[in-house]
Design a protein around this motif. Structure first.
Motif, PDB file in Angstrom:
ATOM      1  N   GLY A 109       0.713  -1.071  -0.034  1.00  0.00           N
ATOM      2  CA  GLY A 109      -0.028   0.111  -0.060  1.00  0.00           C
ATOM      3  C   GLY A 109       0.774   1.378   0.124  1.00  0.00           C
ATOM      4  O   GLY A 109       0.420   2.237   0.581  1.00  0.00           O
ATOM      5  N   ILE A 110       1.919   1.386  -0.717  1.00  0.00           N
ATOM      6  CA  ILE A 110       2.893   2.454  -0.568  1.00  0.00           C
ATOM      7  C   ILE A 110       2.614   3.170  -1.999  1.00  0.00           C
ATOM      8  O   ILE A 110       2.779   2.585  -3.150  1.00  0.00           O
ATOM      9  CB  ILE A 110       4.262   2.068  -0.665  1.00  0.00           C
ATOM     10  CG1 ILE A 110       4.656   1.291   0.487  1.00  0.00           C
ATOM     11  CG2 ILE A 110       5.131   3.215  -0.854  1.00  0.00           C
ATOM     12  CD1 ILE A 110       6.032   0.730   0.537  1.00  0.00           C
ATOM     13  N   TYR A 111       1.982   4.292  -2.062  1.00  0.00           N
ATOM     14  CA  TYR A 111       1.503   4.937  -3.255  1.00  0.00           C
ATOM     15  C   TYR A 111       2.558   5.930  -3.517  1.00  0.00           C
ATOM     16  O   TYR A 111       3.652   6.067  -3.068  1.00  0.00           O
ATOM     17  CB  TYR A 111       0.464   5.877  -2.799  1.00  0.00           C
ATOM     18  CG  TYR A 111      -0.995   5.322  -2.247  1.00  0.00           C
ATOM     19  CD1 TYR A 111      -1.870   4.459  -2.964  1.00  0.00           C
ATOM     20  CD2 TYR A 111      -1.202   5.137  -0.827  1.00  0.00           C
ATOM     21  CE1 TYR A 111      -2.661   3.506  -2.674  1.00  0.00           C
ATOM     22  CE2 TYR A 111      -2.328   4.408  -0.417  1.00  0.00           C
ATOM     23  CZ  TYR A 111      -2.903   3.655  -1.214  1.00  0.00           C
ATOM     24  OH  TYR A 111      -4.180   2.726  -0.647  1.00  0.00           O
ATOM     25  N   TYR A 112       2.164   6.379  -5.078  1.00  0.00           N
ATOM     26  CA  TYR A 112       3.215   7.130  -5.612  1.00  0.00           C
ATOM     27  C   TYR A 112       3.777   8.423  -4.920  1.00  0.00           C
ATOM     28  O   TYR A 112       2.926   9.210  -4.327  1.00  0.00           O
ATOM     29  CB  TYR A 112       2.673   7.628  -6.881  1.00  0.00           C
ATOM     30  CG  TYR A 112       3.455   6.765  -8.180  1.00  0.00           C
ATOM     31  CD1 TYR A 112       4.841   7.016  -8.611  1.00  0.00           C
ATOM     32  CD2 TYR A 112       2.413   5.939  -9.189  1.00  0.00           C
ATOM     33  CE1 TYR A 112       5.191   6.216  -9.307  1.00  0.00           C
ATOM     34  CE2 TYR A 112       3.272   5.254 -10.113  1.00  0.00           C
ATOM     35  CZ  TYR A 112       4.655   5.299 -10.221  1.00  0.00           C
ATOM     36  OH  TYR A 112       5.144   4.718 -11.314  1.00  0.00           O
ATOM     37  N   THR A 113       5.177   8.708  -5.336  1.00  0.00           N
ATOM     38  CA  THR A 113       5.556  10.077  -4.698  1.00  0.00           C
ATOM     39  C   THR A 113       6.364  10.534  -5.967  1.00  0.00           C
ATOM     40  O   THR A 113       7.360   9.706  -6.697  1.00  0.00           O
ATOM     41  CB  THR A 113       6.563   9.773  -3.718  1.00  0.00           C
ATOM     42  OG1 THR A 113       7.183  11.258  -3.204  1.00  0.00           O
ATOM     43  CG2 THR A 113       7.687   9.024  -3.737  1.00  0.00           C
ATOM     44  N   TYR A 114       6.298  12.016  -6.100  1.00  0.00           N
ATOM     45  CA  TYR A 114       7.407  12.270  -7.290  1.00  0.00           C
ATOM     46  C   TYR A 114       8.819  12.523  -6.614  1.00  0.00           C
ATOM     47  O   TYR A 114       9.693  12.609  -7.491  1.00  0.00           O
ATOM     48  CB  TYR A 114       6.950  13.741  -7.717  1.00  0.00           C
ATOM     49  CG  TYR A 114       6.948  14.906  -6.711  1.00  0.00           C
ATOM     50  CD1 TYR A 114       8.099  15.888  -6.560  1.00  0.00           C
ATOM     51  CD2 TYR A 114       5.717  15.065  -5.595  1.00  0.00           C
ATOM     52  CE1 TYR A 114       8.025  16.601  -5.771  1.00  0.00           C
ATOM     53  CE2 TYR A 114       5.864  16.001  -4.819  1.00  0.00           C
ATOM     54  CZ  TYR A 114       6.741  16.828  -4.699  1.00  0.00           C
ATOM     55  OH  TYR A 114       6.922  17.956  -3.938  1.00  0.00           O
ATOM     56  N   GLU A 115       8.877  12.509  -5.336  1.00  0.00           N
ATOM     57  CA  GLU A 115      10.179  12.632  -4.941  1.00  0.00           C
ATOM     58  C   GLU A 115      10.931  11.302  -4.785  1.00  0.00           C
ATOM     59  O   GLU A 115      11.020  10.573  -3.794  1.00  0.00           O
ATOM     60  CB  GLU A 115      10.177  13.118  -3.228  1.00  0.00           C
ATOM     61  CG  GLU A 115       9.367  14.469  -3.242  1.00  0.00           C
ATOM     62  CD  GLU A 115       9.189  15.113  -1.802  1.00  0.00           C
ATOM     63  OE1 GLU A 115       9.635  16.166  -1.495  1.00  0.00           O
ATOM     64  OE2 GLU A 115       8.354  14.401  -1.089  1.00  0.00           O
TER      65      GLU A 115
END
Length: 376
Positions: free
Chosen positions: A176-182
């Protein structure tokens, strides 16, 4: 690796995904041609691909079954029990079938990240290590798709660490780890976990933005391969919708944006899939919130901080990414140590997204570039 591009469907994304099933999913050309004519909607796709998967599994054709289950899962709506079943079936068959490889050649591992874990494969050459590569995919890939890529790199003496990052594959589906732009954050986690230095980072598709972004902040990365042109994910997705949407986004007209996108989703399978998948992988509730979040996924604002050797790979008939965006990537890189740009065409059989019609050619070019950059 298979080679070639085929016209299998009139709708561009269905055509691409059918080719993907053939090239990267061990699909059978005649079987894929047969179901192509029955597909008009994403629901059609899931049904037909699921039938092929079950038949292949029943007949003991496990490599095909793995690919067909994976691609049935691809267009199944996120958050459903059927999505989970198809994902788990494909993954279970994959690791059972490749048990010897993962016992002897590739180590499966996990790296702690936020409140979950990033799945990682570690594959080291038996002889001298000529370079160390970290690989990740993009908006919708799973690392299991890239087994032939990993094996090809290792055959040239390159150590490979491949992982599913936030919003991808097992990191999304199981932790359940969602997208990050970082993207520098998951890259730092991988580099720290394995104490890696002087590495090459390869990102595919949306990874063509994420990898450069990470390189701007993480100088243990010495070489960057952007396998896809992606200066701004926002500008890429807006090429698929009416110009009115950009005006409404600028005016922050949330309700009107949602209405416009929902109308487009009702008639365009690509927009429907992109929005549904995007909202799930970025953990938002509406198209407006997804598009707003996507605005952060760009590398131009930090491009001047990228100082590594840089390889930019593109294709001139990419149905996702307008080819003219390549200039924006190049213009955003004034301080790179070196810049190499390659555009592939139908004459290379590599004119489509991520050049999947001729992965061997592209990998040969990447390997040549890495070893040249490493040794200069």
């Amino acid at each position: 690796m298979k080679k070639g591009t085929y016209q299998l469907h009139d709708e561009a994304n269905f055509n691409f995904q059918l080719n993907r099933t053939l090239m990267w999913g061990n699909g059978d050309l005649e079987e894929i041609k047969t179901i192509a004519s029955r597909i008009s909607t994403t629901e059609d796709w899931v049904r037909e691909m699921g039938i092929l998967a079950k038949e292949a599994e029943t007949n003991g054709q496990i490599p095909k079954a793995i690919g067909y289950y994976r691609m049935a899962e691809f267009f199944e709506a996120d958050g459903t029990s059927e999505k989970s079943r198809l994902y788990n079936q494909s993954k279970s068959l994959f690791y059972d079938y490749h048990k010897v490889i993962f016992d002897k050649e590739i180590k499966r591992d996990e790296v702690e990240y936020e409140k979950g874990k990033l799945p990682v494969w570690i594959c080291l050459p038996k002889e001298e290590i000529k370079d160390t590569v970290i690989i990740h995919g993009g908006n919708d890939s799973y690392m299991e798709e890239f087994l032939p890529v990993v094996q090809r790199l290792v055959s040239e003496g390159i150590a490979v660490y491949i992982f599913d990052g936030p919003g991808q594959g097992g990191a999304l589906r199981e932790s359940g780890i969602y997208y990050t732009y970082e993207w520098e954050k998951p890259i730092k986690a991988i580099l720290d976990a394995y104490q890696l230095e002087n590495v090459t980072l390869i990102g595919l598709s949306l990874g063509g933005m994420l990898a450069p972004r990470a390189a701007a902040f993480e100088h243990r990365i010495q070489r960057v391969v952007a396998w896809g042109i992606m200066p701004s994910f926002y500008d890429v997705i807006l090429t698929k919708v009416p110009n009115e949407l950009r005006i409404l986004m600028d005016a922050e007209e949330k309700e009107k944006v949602n209405e416009l996108v929902q109308r487009k989703m009702a008639v365009d399978p690509l927009v429907k899939w992109a929005m549904q998948h995007g909202m799930f992988s970025m953990n938002v509730e509406t198209p407006y919130d997804y598009i707003r979040k996507v605005q952060h996924f760009e590398m131009e604002s930090i491009g001047s901080q990228i100082t590594q050797d840089f390889l930019l790979l593109s294709s001139n008939e990419d149905h996702f990414i307008p080819v003219e965006l390549y200039k924006r990537v190049i213009d955003a890189l004034p301080n790179v140590k070196s810049l190499t740009y390659k555009m592939y065409t139908k004459y290379d059989l590599a004119e489509n997204h991520c050049n999947l019609g001729n992965s061997e050619l592209v990998l040969r070019d990447i390997i040549h570039w890495i070893l040249q950059a490493r040794n200069k």
